[in-house]
Design a protein around this motif. Structure first.
Motif, short mmCIF file in Angstrom:
data_model
loop_
_atom_site.label_atom_id
_atom_site.label_comp_id
_atom_site.label_asym_id
_atom_site.label_seq_id
_atom_site.Cartn_x
_atom_site.Cartn_y
_atom_site.Cartn_z
N THR A 72 0.84 -1.20 0.00
CA THR A 72 0.00 0.00 0.00
C THR A 72 0.88 1.25 0.00
OG1 THR A 72 -0.04 0.16 2.41
CG2 THR A 72 -1.74 -1.23 1.36
N GLU A 73 0.26 2.38 -0.26
CA GLU A 73 1.01 3.64 -0.20
C GLU A 73 1.49 3.90 1.22
OE1 GLU A 73 -0.78 6.97 -2.16
OE2 GLU A 73 -0.30 6.09 -4.11
N GLN A 74 0.71 3.50 2.22
CA GLN A 74 1.15 3.67 3.61
C GLN A 74 2.40 2.84 3.88
OE1 GLN A 74 -1.74 2.70 6.63
NE2 GLN A 74 -0.48 3.55 8.26
N GLU A 75 2.44 1.60 3.38
CA GLU A 75 3.62 0.76 3.56
C GLU A 75 4.83 1.36 2.85
OE1 GLU A 75 1.84 -3.72 4.16
OE2 GLU A 75 1.69 -2.82 2.15
N LEU A 76 4.60 1.92 1.66
CA LEU A 76 5.71 2.55 0.94
C LEU A 76 6.19 3.81 1.66
CD1 LEU A 76 4.39 1.89 -2.63
CD2 LEU A 76 6.61 1.14 -1.77
N ALA A 77 5.28 4.55 2.26
CA ALA A 77 5.67 5.74 3.03
C ALA A 77 6.50 5.33 4.24
CB ALA A 77 4.43 6.52 3.46
N GLU A 78 6.06 4.29 4.95
CA GLU A 78 6.83 3.82 6.11
C GLU A 78 8.18 3.28 5.69
OE1 GLU A 78 4.66 1.28 8.79
OE2 GLU A 78 2.98 2.70 8.92
N THR A 79 8.22 2.59 4.55
CA THR A 79 9.49 2.08 4.01
C THR A 79 10.44 3.24 3.74
OG1 THR A 79 8.44 0.13 3.06
CG2 THR A 79 10.52 0.83 2.07
N THR A 80 9.91 4.32 3.17
CA THR A 80 10.72 5.50 2.89
C THR A 80 11.31 6.08 4.17
OG1 THR A 80 9.41 6.02 0.93
CG2 THR A 80 10.63 7.85 1.94
N LEU A 81 10.51 6.13 5.22
CA LEU A 81 11.00 6.70 6.48
C LEU A 81 11.99 5.78 7.18
CD1 LEU A 81 7.71 8.46 7.44
CD2 LEU A 81 9.87 9.54 6.82
N VAL A 82 11.82 4.47 7.03
CA VAL A 82 12.83 3.54 7.56
C VAL A 82 14.15 3.79 6.85
CG1 VAL A 82 13.54 1.11 7.66
CG2 VAL A 82 11.21 1.76 8.33
N ALA A 83 14.12 3.91 5.54
CA ALA A 83 15.34 4.17 4.77
C ALA A 83 15.97 5.50 5.19
CB ALA A 83 15.04 4.17 3.27
N ALA A 84 15.15 6.51 5.39
CA ALA A 84 15.66 7.82 5.81
C ALA A 84 16.30 7.74 7.19
CB ALA A 84 14.53 8.84 5.79
N ALA A 85 15.66 7.00 8.09
CA ALA A 85 16.20 6.87 9.44
C ALA A 85 17.54 6.16 9.43
CB ALA A 85 15.21 6.12 10.34
N LEU A 86 17.67 5.10 8.61
CA LEU A 86 18.93 4.37 8.55
C LEU A 86 20.03 5.22 7.95
CD1 LEU A 86 18.87 0.63 8.18
CD2 LEU A 86 17.77 2.05 9.86
#
Length: 100
Positions: A72-86
């Motif tokens: 979902t777009e929500q999962e992709l948004a959370e994935t983006t923020l995980v990548a940003a955090a790392l």
């Protein structure tokens, strides 16, 4: 510089270095095949890695694949923020070297 049409040159890579190209195709297929980790999660991981390596081709390809696998777009948004955090975390931990 980045144009998805460039990927049409994969055929030439395969012809110029057939053994290595076949090995790449095989490992790519094996790594992304559903197994203990479902395909959707593997594609979301691929999106996160693509975002941190900043490969526009991989971002586009794996985002499309993740959506096809049900992301979902929500999962992709959370994935983006995980990548940003790392990525930010790496800067912070490497920044400790500046204090020596």
């Amino acid at each position: 510089m980045y144009d998805m049409k460039n990927l049409s040159k994969f055929k030439a890579l395969g012809e110029l270095a057939p053994e290595a190209f076949k090995a790449f195709v095989a490992i790519d297929a094996a790594a992304l095949k559903a197994g203990a980790i479902p395909l959707k999660y593997k594609e979301l991981m691929a999106v996160a890695v693509a975002l941190t390596t900043q490969c526009p081709y991989c971002i586009e390809i794996h985002t499309k694949n993740a959506k096809k696998a049900g992301a979902t777009e929500q999962e992709l948004a959370e994935t983006t923020l995980v990548a940003a955090a790392l990525r930010a975390g790496a800067a912070m931990t490497h920044g400790t070297h500046t204090l020596e």
